[in-house]
Design a protein around this motif. Structure first.
Motif, PDB file in Angstrom:
ATOM      1  N   LYS A  84      -2.025  -9.453  -3.671  1.00 22.80           N
ATOM      2  CA  LYS A  84      -2.197  -8.488  -4.760  1.00 22.80           C
ATOM      3  C   LYS A  84      -3.548  -7.779  -4.618  1.00 22.80           C
ATOM      4  O   LYS A  84      -3.647  -6.557  -4.776  1.00 22.80           O
ATOM      5  CB  LYS A  84      -2.101  -9.234  -6.100  1.00 22.80           C
ATOM      6  CG  LYS A  84      -2.272  -8.362  -7.303  1.00 22.80           C
ATOM      7  CD  LYS A  84      -1.088  -7.444  -7.528  1.00 22.80           C
ATOM      8  CE  LYS A  84      -1.289  -6.592  -8.766  1.00 22.80           C
ATOM      9  NZ  LYS A  84      -0.195  -5.625  -8.924  1.00 22.80           N
ATOM     10  N   GLU A  89       2.433  -4.720  -3.125  1.00 23.87           N
ATOM     11  CA  GLU A  89       3.236  -4.656  -4.355  1.00 23.87           C
ATOM     12  C   GLU A  89       4.459  -5.567  -4.337  1.00 23.87           C
ATOM     13  O   GLU A  89       4.994  -5.934  -5.376  1.00 23.87           O
ATOM     14  CB  GLU A  89       3.680  -3.211  -4.606  1.00 23.87           C
ATOM     15  CG  GLU A  89       2.511  -2.287  -4.921  1.00 23.87           C
ATOM     16  CD  GLU A  89       2.960  -0.850  -5.135  1.00 23.87           C
ATOM     17  OE1 GLU A  89       3.571  -0.562  -6.165  1.00 23.87           O
ATOM     18  OE2 GLU A  89       2.702  -0.021  -4.228  1.00 23.87           O
ATOM     19  N   LEU A 121       3.245  -9.388  -8.555  1.00 22.05           N
ATOM     20  CA  LEU A 121       4.043  -8.772  -7.489  1.00 22.05           C
ATOM     21  C   LEU A 121       5.514  -8.666  -7.891  1.00 22.05           C
ATOM     22  O   LEU A 121       5.974  -9.373  -8.792  1.00 22.05           O
ATOM     23  CB  LEU A 121       3.945  -9.617  -6.211  1.00 22.05           C
ATOM     24  CG  LEU A 121       2.538  -9.822  -5.632  1.00 22.05           C
ATOM     25  CD1 LEU A 121       2.593 -10.799  -4.466  1.00 22.05           C
ATOM     26  CD2 LEU A 121       1.945  -8.490  -5.185  1.00 22.05           C
TER      27      LEU A 121
END
Ligand code: 3PY
Length: 251
Positions: A84, A89, A121
């Motif tokens: 992250k 993502e 995520l």
């Protein structure tokens, strides 16, 4: 399919960091008008250059695995928090190659998924049966069980950051593809499992991908199935034109 599709490349253990930049740069103009979400899941060491190359494009970058702890004495591992912090993502959990070669189990897949959600995520959770299990007629039960275990403790809100990828293990990297009907049947089982846990609305909203030798030639038929909302793409994700053709088929 009814939902907006997600086409995610799974590069596996391919491409150096310099090659990652080249590949993202080659793919970007080909997919810029995509009507689906486009993701490239890349090796850890490629993440920085891939993110840099994807800046200003519609390509999102994911990782291929993560550890379940935030930090600690786990030599060689990478946490979801670390991903992250790099700007990642998406992350894949439970790919069959992880389950087959690196000892991932339903329980560790659940823990990795938990950690990835906690880090913010979006998680592509892979489930799927071995050939023996298909021949035994236990595909549906097995995939339902894998799905339930992976989703253990996941709230309805968090479910919005979960994608489930159905990857029949016999179709991974083998060139064999499930027929469109087989793919749809099991994706529907996954959706029904989500319904049993979270209700109709959540089940209708969740993205269920097919993965397993999806390529430019078979993507359109697979993606036309009502319960197939995209693909997790192995080998074809390394070829810009092929990957773009799959993205087009999903649009
Ligand atoms: C394949 O297509 O072989 C995959 O494993 C996709 O994840």
């Amino acid at each position: 399919a009814v939902r907006k599709a997600v086409i995610a490349g799974n590069w596996k253990m391919n491409k150096t960091s310099a090659e990652a930049k080249e590949l993202i740069t080659a793919i970007a103009p080909l997919v810029k008008d995509a009507g689906c979400d486009v993701v490239a899941c890349v090796p850890y060491v490629d993440i920085a250059t891939a993110i840099e190359a994807a800046k200003g494009t519609n390509i999102k970058i994911g990782a291929e695995n993560c550890h379940w702890a935030v930090s600690g004495a786990f030599t060689g591992e990478i946490s979801a928090e670390m991903l992250k912090a790099c700007g990642v993502e998406y992350v894949i959990t439970g790919h069959s190659e992880r389950r087959t070669y690196f000892g991932d189990t339903d329980v560790t897949v659940q823990k990795r998924t938990r950690a990835a959600l906690d880090a913010g995520l979006t998680v592509i959770v892979c489930v799927g049966e071995y050939l023996e299990q298909r021949e035994q007629g236990i595909t549906d039960e097995l995939v339902a069980m894998q799905t339930k275990i992976a989703l253990g403790g996941v709230t309805e809100e968090e479910l919005k950051r979960i994608i489930i990828a159905y990857e029949p293990v016999w179709a991974i990297g083998t060139g064999k593809t499930a027929t469109a009907e087989q793919a749809n049947e099991v994706c529907a089982v996954i959706r029904a499992t989500v319904k049993s846990l979270y209700g109709e609305k959540a089940a209708e909203g969740i993205t269920v991908q097919y993965g397993g030798s999806m390529n430019a030639g078979n993507a359109a038929e697979l993606l036309a199935q009502p319960d197939v909302d995209g693909g997790l793409i192995g080998g074809a994700s390394l070829k810009p034109n092929d990957f773009a053709a799959i993205v087009d088929a999903a649009t």
